[in-house]
Scaffold this motif. Structure first.
Motif, PDB file in Angstrom:
ATOM      1  N   PRO A 115      11.708  55.044  72.960  1.00 22.44           N
ATOM      2  CA  PRO A 115      12.852  54.121  73.092  1.00 22.44           C
ATOM      3  C   PRO A 115      13.088  53.653  74.529  1.00 22.44           C
ATOM      4  CG  PRO A 115      13.450  55.960  71.692  1.00 22.44           C
ATOM      5  CD  PRO A 115      12.094  56.282  72.260  1.00 22.44           C
ATOM      6  N   LEU A 116      12.686  54.478  75.502  1.00 23.85           N
ATOM      7  CA  LEU A 116      12.880  54.074  76.894  1.00 23.85           C
ATOM      8  C   LEU A 116      11.759  53.167  77.382  1.00 23.85           C
ATOM      9  CD1 LEU A 116      14.146  57.467  78.308  1.00 23.85           C
ATOM     10  CD2 LEU A 116      15.414  55.323  78.322  1.00 23.85           C
ATOM     11  N   THR A 117      10.535  53.437  76.913  1.00 22.75           N
ATOM     12  CA  THR A 117       9.415  52.623  77.394  1.00 22.75           C
ATOM     13  C   THR A 117       9.282  51.334  76.565  1.00 22.75           C
ATOM     14  OG1 THR A 117       7.931  53.990  76.063  1.00 22.75           O
ATOM     15  CG2 THR A 117       8.068  54.532  78.389  1.00 22.75           C
ATOM     16  N   GLU A 118       9.727  51.364  75.316  1.00 26.60           N
ATOM     17  CA  GLU A 118       9.694  50.155  74.474  1.00 26.60           C
ATOM     18  C   GLU A 118      11.117  49.603  74.368  1.00 26.60           C
ATOM     19  OE1 GLU A 118       6.818  48.938  73.180  1.00 26.60           O
ATOM     20  OE2 GLU A 118       5.747  50.600  74.146  1.00 26.60           O
ATOM     21  N   LYS A 119      11.643  49.218  75.502  1.00 27.32           N
ATOM     22  CA  LYS A 119      13.064  48.847  75.600  1.00 27.32           C
ATOM     23  C   LYS A 119      13.419  47.673  74.665  1.00 27.32           C
ATOM     24  CE  LYS A 119      16.878  49.710  77.940  1.00 27.32           C
ATOM     25  NZ  LYS A 119      17.644  49.482  76.719  1.00 27.32           N
ATOM     26  N   GLY A 120      12.529  46.666  74.637  1.00 21.38           N
ATOM     27  CA  GLY A 120      12.797  45.487  73.817  1.00 21.38           C
ATOM     28  C   GLY A 120      12.961  45.859  72.359  1.00 21.38           C
ATOM     29  N   LEU A 121      12.040  46.689  71.895  1.00 27.04           N
ATOM     30  CA  LEU A 121      12.053  47.084  70.486  1.00 27.04           C
ATOM     31  C   LEU A 121      13.263  47.970  70.165  1.00 27.04           C
ATOM     32  CD1 LEU A 121      10.221  46.584  68.067  1.00 27.04           C
ATOM     33  CD2 LEU A 121       9.075  48.768  68.558  1.00 27.04           C
ATOM     34  N   SER A 122      13.587  48.871  71.066  1.00 29.04           N
ATOM     35  CA  SER A 122      14.736  49.738  70.777  1.00 29.04           C
ATOM     36  C   SER A 122      16.035  48.931  70.805  1.00 29.04           C
ATOM     37  CB  SER A 122      14.794  50.952  71.713  1.00 29.04           C
ATOM     38  OG  SER A 122      14.809  50.581  73.054  1.00 29.04           O
ATOM     39  N   ASP A 123      16.118  47.948  71.714  1.00 32.41           N
ATOM     40  CA  ASP A 123      17.308  47.074  71.724  1.00 32.41           C
ATOM     41  C   ASP A 123      17.405  46.296  70.417  1.00 32.41           C
ATOM     42  OD1 ASP A 123      18.073  47.904  74.156  1.00 32.41           O
ATOM     43  OD2 ASP A 123      17.375  46.137  75.265  1.00 32.41           O
ATOM     44  N   LYS A 124      16.251  45.770  69.986  1.00 31.23           N
ATOM     45  CA  LYS A 124      16.217  44.955  68.757  1.00 31.23           C
ATOM     46  C   LYS A 124      16.769  45.730  67.567  1.00 31.23           C
ATOM     47  CE  LYS A 124      12.914  42.770  65.645  1.00 31.23           C
ATOM     48  NZ  LYS A 124      11.487  42.465  65.411  1.00 31.23           N
ATOM     49  N   HIS A 125      16.423  47.031  67.502  1.00 32.58           N
ATOM     50  CA  HIS A 125      16.852  47.823  66.351  1.00 32.58           C
ATOM     51  C   HIS A 125      18.111  48.647  66.625  1.00 32.58           C
ATOM     52  CE1 HIS A 125      13.500  46.811  63.754  1.00 32.58           C
ATOM     53  NE2 HIS A 125      12.756  46.824  64.842  1.00 32.58           N
ATOM     54  N   GLY A 126      18.688  48.433  67.798  1.00 37.26           N
ATOM     55  CA  GLY A 126      19.921  49.170  68.120  1.00 37.26           C
ATOM     56  C   GLY A 126      19.707  50.659  68.282  1.00 37.26           C
TER      57      GLY A 126
END
Ligand code: ADP
Ligand code: MG
Length: 360
Positions: A115-126
């Motif tokens: 979740p920290l390294t794939e920031k865009g994806l974690s933001d997208k899925h909340g």
């Protein structure tokens, strides 16, 4: 200029002074907030330029570049805090010494690292990565090693807070020291803050003394504050005795994850054995056999085993003057002297604790 002294300046005086120097008008409230920052800026600018910068220059420069000046001061302060807290950098390779099967590597990878390294994806899925976690498990199972590995793979600072550090000024000061350290920590960014032997600080208030209670209460306040902070900070606390921790700290809302770190399986041992074997002067060694022979060994046991083997090889070669290569036979001589440190009772207790306390 004597009138720089902060205590002597009323808000009206600050506003007048700033107006006199720069020609800019601010309300007294804003001016009294700006004045100490202008003084800080004067000091920082002087440090940077290696000469005493006048108040006029500093004030005008500050007002012209307020945002930038604030950022610079924060970065400067951070450097100070990092040095004071003994921040270290950890090599990325430490992560690779841990096998995917070693608990809890997968969990940490999924819940914290990705979740920290794939920031865009974690933001997208909340997905909100955890900020406060507890590792628990018997001694020598690799809890500290894990925390270092996390700092290494994230390329974040690693800051270890030993309870003894907090106790340096006497028992009565522990709570205050803890608060001060946590306040400083909140100014940091990209940092793993590690409190080892957490039970020493966060023991149950039912059993604890007056001082223990005040520390636990301080923790109950500080941990949620860290969680609401926007910076990249991960607080990891480790304990060998999860049962001793105050129940209030273990309730949801304080720590995001409570993660067991237990015994190694064959693959976990294999990765660690390969790591230590690569440092030996060795002949042919059947790795799978060595994995079998070290059943029940913790990472700490394995490390100790390799110290003994290395010393043995060194002494042999010193005595005979001939190249000594470590083989399985060497291990078979040393192994009977090193018993696995986890007893059946310890494993059983740990398994019970894992069911009771784990939260991911
Ligand atoms: N995966 C690993 N690979 C290599 N060494 C390890 C590994 N895990 C732990 N160790 C070593 O084993 C020893 C004990 O680990 P440590 O993290 O201190 O255990 P704990 O904090 O649970 O008591 C340490 O010296 C550490 O460097
Ligand atoms: Mg440890």
């Amino acid at each position: 200029m004597n009138d720089q002294s902060l205590e002597d300046m009323t808000p009206d005086m600050c506003a007048a002074k700033i107006f006199e120097i720069s020609g800019e008008k601010f309300t007294p409230e804003i001016a009294s907030d700006l004045w100490p920052k202008i003084l800080q800026h004067k000091w920082l600018l002087s440090e940077k330029l290696l000469r005493d910068v006048g108040l006029r220059t500093a004030c005008i420069d500050y007002i012209d570049h307020m945002e930038q000046a604030h950022k610079e001061f924060m970065a400067y302060q951070r450097k100070d805090i990092l040095a004071e807290m003994g921040a270290q950098t950890i090599s990325r390779e430490v992560w690779d010494t841990i096998s995917d099967s070693q608990p809890p590597k997968k969990l940490v990878q999924q819940k914290i690292i990705l979740p920290l390294t794939e920031k865009g994806l974690s933001d997208k899925h909340g997905v909100v990565p955890p900020k406060t976690i507890i590792f628990f498990g018997p001694p020598g199972t690799g809890k500290t090693h894990f925390v270092k590995a996390i700092a290494g793979i994230l390329s974040w600072w690693y800051i270890e807070i030993a309870p003894s550090m907090l106790m340096a000024d006497g028992v009565d000061k522990i709570g205050a020291n803890l608060r001060s350290i946590m306040e400083k920590s909140r100014n940091l960014d990209d940092a793993v803050i590690f409190i080892d032997e957490f039970e020493e600080l966060a023991g149950s208030r039912d059993e604890g003394s007056r001082v223990d209670k005040s520390i636990t209460n301080e923790l109950l306040k500080q941990v949620p504050l860290l969680k609401t902070n926007k910076n990249n900070i991960l607080l990891v606390c480790a304990t060998n005795y999860i049962r001793k921790l105050d129940a209030a700290l273990l309730r949801p809302g304080r720590f995001d994850c409570i993660i067991p770190v237990g015994e190694l399986d064959a693959s976990g041992r294999k990765t660690i054995l390969e790591h230590y074997l690569s440092k030996l002067n060795r002949g042919h060694i059947n790795l799978d056999q060595l994995v079998e022979l070290t059943f029940g060994y913790t990472p700490a046991d394995i490390e100790y085993l390799f110290h003994q083997v290395a010393q043995f090889a060194f002494e042999r070669e010193y005595e005979t003057g001939q190249d000594y290569r470590v083989t399985l036979d060497t291990f078979q001589q040393i192994l009977p002297k090193i018993r696995p440190s986890l007893t059946d009772e310890m494993i059983e207790e740990f398994q019970k604790d894992s069911l009771t306390y784990s939260r991911a």
